[in-house]
Write a protein that holds these residues in place. Sequence first.
Motif, PDB file in Angstrom:
ATOM      1  N   SER A  98      20.230 -41.412  18.024  1.00  0.00           N
ATOM      2  CA  SER A  98      18.890 -40.846  17.872  1.00  0.00           C
ATOM      3  C   SER A  98      18.618 -40.576  16.399  1.00  0.00           C
ATOM      4  O   SER A  98      19.451 -40.863  15.549  1.00  0.00           O
ATOM      5  CB  SER A  98      18.791 -39.536  18.654  1.00  0.00           C
ATOM      6  OG  SER A  98      18.977 -39.769  20.022  1.00  0.00           O
ATOM      7  N   SER A 127      17.720 -46.654  26.145  1.00  0.00           N
ATOM      8  CA  SER A 127      18.261 -47.721  25.293  1.00  0.00           C
ATOM      9  C   SER A 127      19.742 -47.922  25.580  1.00  0.00           C
ATOM     10  O   SER A 127      20.216 -49.051  25.701  1.00  0.00           O
ATOM     11  CB  SER A 127      18.129 -47.355  23.808  1.00  0.00           C
ATOM     12  OG  SER A 127      16.798 -47.135  23.452  1.00  0.00           O
ATOM     13  N   ALA A 128      20.473 -46.808  25.674  1.00  0.00           N
ATOM     14  CA  ALA A 128      21.922 -46.884  25.858  1.00  0.00           C
ATOM     15  C   ALA A 128      22.263 -47.523  27.201  1.00  0.00           C
ATOM     16  O   ALA A 128      23.138 -48.396  27.286  1.00  0.00           O
ATOM     17  CB  ALA A 128      22.530 -45.487  25.760  1.00  0.00           C
ATOM     18  N   VAL A 142      24.715 -46.068  20.371  1.00  0.00           N
ATOM     19  CA  VAL A 142      23.272 -45.888  20.283  1.00  0.00           C
ATOM     20  C   VAL A 142      23.007 -44.495  19.718  1.00  0.00           C
ATOM     21  O   VAL A 142      23.612 -43.525  20.164  1.00  0.00           O
ATOM     22  CB  VAL A 142      22.617 -46.022  21.675  1.00  0.00           C
ATOM     23  CG1 VAL A 142      21.121 -45.704  21.607  1.00  0.00           C
ATOM     24  CG2 VAL A 142      22.836 -47.431  22.221  1.00  0.00           C
ATOM     25  N   SER A 169      16.092 -42.817  23.978  1.00  0.00           N
ATOM     26  CA  SER A 169      17.402 -43.274  23.515  1.00  0.00           C
ATOM     27  C   SER A 169      18.411 -43.382  24.651  1.00  0.00           C
ATOM     28  O   SER A 169      19.269 -44.265  24.645  1.00  0.00           O
ATOM     29  CB  SER A 169      17.940 -42.338  22.423  1.00  0.00           C
ATOM     30  OG  SER A 169      17.199 -42.517  21.236  1.00  0.00           O
ATOM     31  N   ASP A 170      18.329 -42.490  25.644  1.00  0.00           N
ATOM     32  CA  ASP A 170      19.201 -42.608  26.821  1.00  0.00           C
ATOM     33  C   ASP A 170      18.953 -43.948  27.507  1.00  0.00           C
ATOM     34  O   ASP A 170      19.885 -44.659  27.893  1.00  0.00           O
ATOM     35  CB  ASP A 170      18.908 -41.485  27.834  1.00  0.00           C
ATOM     36  CG  ASP A 170      19.483 -40.146  27.399  1.00  0.00           C
ATOM     37  OD1 ASP A 170      20.172 -40.101  26.364  1.00  0.00           O
ATOM     38  OD2 ASP A 170      19.230 -39.147  28.096  1.00  0.00           O
ATOM     39  N   ILE A 174      27.184 -40.712  27.432  1.00  0.00           N
ATOM     40  CA  ILE A 174      26.051 -40.030  26.804  1.00  0.00           C
ATOM     41  C   ILE A 174      26.556 -38.710  26.226  1.00  0.00           C
ATOM     42  O   ILE A 174      26.827 -37.763  26.965  1.00  0.00           O
ATOM     43  CB  ILE A 174      24.937 -39.744  27.836  1.00  0.00           C
ATOM     44  CG1 ILE A 174      24.547 -41.016  28.599  1.00  0.00           C
ATOM     45  CG2 ILE A 174      23.736 -39.073  27.168  1.00  0.00           C
ATOM     46  CD1 ILE A 174      23.626 -41.946  27.875  1.00  0.00           C
ATOM     47  N   GLY A 206      18.428 -45.993  18.930  1.00  0.00           N
ATOM     48  CA  GLY A 206      17.819 -45.830  20.234  1.00  0.00           C
ATOM     49  C   GLY A 206      16.315 -45.787  20.136  1.00  0.00           C
ATOM     50  O   GLY A 206      15.759 -45.789  19.031  1.00  0.00           O
ATOM     51  N   CYS A 257      28.955 -46.090  30.121  1.00  0.00           N
ATOM     52  CA  CYS A 257      28.003 -45.660  29.106  1.00  0.00           C
ATOM     53  C   CYS A 257      28.173 -44.158  28.927  1.00  0.00           C
ATOM     54  O   CYS A 257      27.850 -43.384  29.822  1.00  0.00           O
ATOM     55  CB  CYS A 257      26.579 -45.999  29.541  1.00  0.00           C
ATOM     56  SG  CYS A 257      25.312 -45.486  28.380  1.00  0.00           S
ATOM     57  N   LYS A 310      26.421 -43.058  23.379  1.00  0.00           N
ATOM     58  CA  LYS A 310      25.104 -42.644  22.881  1.00  0.00           C
ATOM     59  C   LYS A 310      25.177 -41.211  22.368  1.00  0.00           C
ATOM     60  O   LYS A 310      25.667 -40.326  23.067  1.00  0.00           O
ATOM     61  CB  LYS A 310      24.065 -42.776  23.995  1.00  0.00           C
ATOM     62  CG  LYS A 310      22.648 -42.451  23.533  1.00  0.00           C
ATOM     63  CD  LYS A 310      22.214 -41.100  23.979  1.00  0.00           C
ATOM     64  CE  LYS A 310      20.982 -40.619  23.259  1.00  0.00           C
ATOM     65  NZ  LYS A 310      20.526 -39.310  23.739  1.00  0.00           N
TER      66      LYS A 310
END
Lengths: 405, 405
Positions: free
Chosen positions: B41, B156-157, B39, B153-154, B171, B135, B169, B7
Motif C-alpha cells: 500500500s 490486488s494481492a 503487494v 490492495s487486498d 495479508i 496494490g 496469500c 501483502k
Amino acid sequence: MARIVQKFGGTSVADLDRIRHVATRVKAEVDQGNQVAVVVSAMAGVTNQLVGYCSDIAPFHDAREYDAVVATGEQVTSGLLALALQELGVEARSWLGWQIPINTDGAHGKARITEINAPALIERLERGQVAVVPGFQGLGPDNRITTLGRGGSDTSAVALAAALDAERCDIYTDVDGVYTTDPRIVPNARKLSRITYEEMLEMASLGAKVLQTRSVEMAMKYRVRLQVLSSFIEAPGTLVCDEDEIVEKELVSGIAYSRDEAKITLVKVADRPGVAARIFGPLAEGNINVDMIVQNVSDDGKATDLTFTVGKNDLDRAVKLLEARRDDLGFQDLVKDSGVVKVSVIGVGMRSHAGVAQTMFTALADKGINIQVISTSEIKVSVLIAEDYTELALRALHAAYGLDA
Amino acid sequence: MARIVQKFGGTSVADLDRIRHVATRVKAEVDQGNQVAVVVSAMAGVTNQLVGYCSDIAPFHDAREYDAVVATGEQVTSGLLALALQELGVEARSWLGWQIPINTDGAHGKARITEINAPALIERLERGQVAVVPGFQGLGPDNRITTLGRGGSDTSAVALAAALDAERCDIYTDVDGVYTTDPRIVPNARKLSRITYEEMLEMASLGAKVLQTRSVEMAMKYRVRLQVLSSFIEAPGTLVCDEDEIVEKELVSGIAYSRDEAKITLVKVADRPGVAARIFGPLAEGNINVDMIVQNVSDDGKATDLTFTVGKNDLDRAVKLLEARRDDLGFQDLVKDSGVVKVSVIGVGMRSHAGVAQTMFTALADKGINIQVISTSEIKVSVLIAEDYTELALRALHAAYGLDA
C-alpha cells in the motif's frame, strides 16, 4: 493557429494555487486558438523528499527503482494540472512518459531521449485537447520508467516541441527572460528580446542558470524556437532562436560569470612532448573536467609552468590525483586557488569584428584587475580573475560594451 | 519450495523504518526457499494527501486524472521496498500495474481486475527475484492507470495470488488474525486458527474490518488460501480457506456486530400487493441499500407495519425519499431510530445443526435484551437490538456458544 509547447518549472507549480494559476496561462494560449502541450515539473520539495527516501533506504541505490520512485512527483503535477484545466472548461488530459511514449536509452537516472513518436497525442491536440506531460521522465528499452537527470524537464519540453513540430517552446520560470548580465549585480542589466542558440549555450554553460545546457543544445539541433519567460509576470520573455531571426545583431550580447572554477598551477613541469597528456589523462579518467589551460613559454627549454581550471567541487580530488603522480609528472610544486571567477563576454557578432577582446582587456586594466588566464572561442572571450573583483569586473564590462540600459 | 504472495497494508509500510522491517519479513520467506511476490500500500497519509489535492483542485474530478495522481502512493512504496530488499542482499524489482500488466475494466476510481497474465514476472520469480507490486492499481482498456477503490490492495494481492497460482496469500495487517469476536469488547475472545471463506465473508460484511469483502469473495472464487497475520508480531495468523481444510468445525465460529445500521418503521402501510415494491423501488434507485426487512401480520387485513434497516449514512436521505412519497405509499407514520446495532452469530456448522438461533434468543432474553428485528441466512443469524446493549450482548453470546478462551 499555432502549436505551442509550454513548460512550467518547480516554482511555477509549487503548490495547488500556483497550479491553478498555471492553468490560466495555458487557457490563455488555448483561447487564442493554439494547440497546446504542457510539460510540468514536480511540486515544491517533492523531488527532494523522494530522492531523500531513496538515499535513506539505500545509499547506493538501483537507479531503476530510484526512477520509479522519483518520477511520481511529475506524475502528480500532470494529473492535477489536467484537473485544474478541466475546471476552467479546457479539455485536457495527462500523458505519462510511458503512455506517449517518450522513449529513452537505458541509462537510468540520466537517460537521454531517443524518440518521441506520438500519433495518439497529436490526434488529440488537433481535436483541441491540451496534453499535460510530466517532464523529466521517459520509458527505457526495458519497459521501465527512466528519468533524465536533474533539470531534465527543460529537455523534455524541447524534445516534445521538436517531435510535435511546434512553432515555439515557452519555458516558464521564476525570471522573466535572459539578461545581458546578472541583474542582481549590475542594476543596469537589460532583458534581451532575442539571443542566438550559440550565445545561449555559452551563457548556460558559463553559469547563467536560466536554461539547462542540454535543452539548449537540443533546441539548436532541432531548430526549436525557445522562449524564456516568467510565469508570474504577463510579458514577453527572451526568444532563443536562429541567428537569421535576429535583425540587429549586437557585437556582444551578454556577460556571464561562473564562480564554480578553481585554478591549479603546476610549477616547473618538465617541458617535453607528452607531458600534457600524462597530466590530463588521469584527470579525465577521474571524470574531472578541465576547462581553461595555459602553458607558459619555457625559460630555459627544460621546465615550464602549467595552469588550468577545474570545477570547484573537483579541486580536492584533482589535487590528490596529481600529487600521487608527482614523481612521474616531475613538477616542482602545485599551487591551488579556489578564490577565482571566470568572466566571459559572449556575442555572435564578434565573429566578424576585431577588437572585442581588446575592449575587455582595457576595461579590466582600467579598474586595476589582473587577468590570470585567458581563453577564447569563436563567440566568446573568457578570463579568470580573483573572485573579489567579480562585481567590479561585470559592471565595467557591461558599460564598456554599451550594454547599460 | 512454495510460491507465496505477501501483502503489507498502510500501517505496515507507514514510514521508512517500517518498510525496512517489511523487507526482513519478505527475506524470511525467501530464505526458506520460497518464491515471493509482495503487494504494498501507500505510506501513511500519502493517499489521503493525494486525494485531498484532487478534491481541492476539482471537487468533481475526472476519475482518470484522479487515478493517475493517487496511484503514485503505492508506486513510491514499491520502489522503496525493492531498494530495501536489495540492501538486505535479496534480488528484487518493482512491477507497476501497467508493466505486469494488471488489466482492469474501465471503471476509473473503482475498477475491477479482469486479467493478470504475467509471464515475464513469473519467469523472474522462478529465477528467485522478488516481485514488488503496488496494490490498488491496474491498467484500463484506455491504456491509462486505474485504481480499484479504497482497500483495493487486498484485492490486488488475492488476484495476483490467483494468477500466480500461489500456495498462499498472506495479508499482513495491524491485527494478528481473525477473532471469535471483537477482543476490545470481549477480553475472552480467541484468535481463530482457521475460518472458511463463507464465514469470513459474513464477518467482513458484518463489520469485522480485517479484510475487504471483495478480496474474500475473490479468494473464495479462485480458492486462494488467505492468511491474515500481524506485521509486528512473529506468529501464525488466521487461515481463511476451504471448508474441507478445517477438520474440527465449530458450530459457531464468531460473533460480529455492526453499528452502521439504522432502523425505519412505516406505521400502518396499506396491506395490498405491490406496496413493498413501491417502497423499496425508490430506495434502490437512490442507491440506498436495504438490509433487514420485517413485515408484521396485518391486524385487520387492511394495514400493516413495515420495518427495515439502512446504512446509518443513508438514513436522512431514505427518510426524505419516503416522506416525499407519503401520499402515494399511504403510510400513517414514519419512525426512525439510529440507536441500534446488528449482532450476528456466524458458523458453517449451523447448516447441519438446529438450535443455534434458539441459543441466541435465550441468551439475549436472559440478559433482558429485546430483539427488534431478526434475519437469518444459511450460516448466520442476525438480530437488531438497542445499541446500548452491544457489549452485554456480545459477551453473553460469546459465552453461550462456548467460545470463551
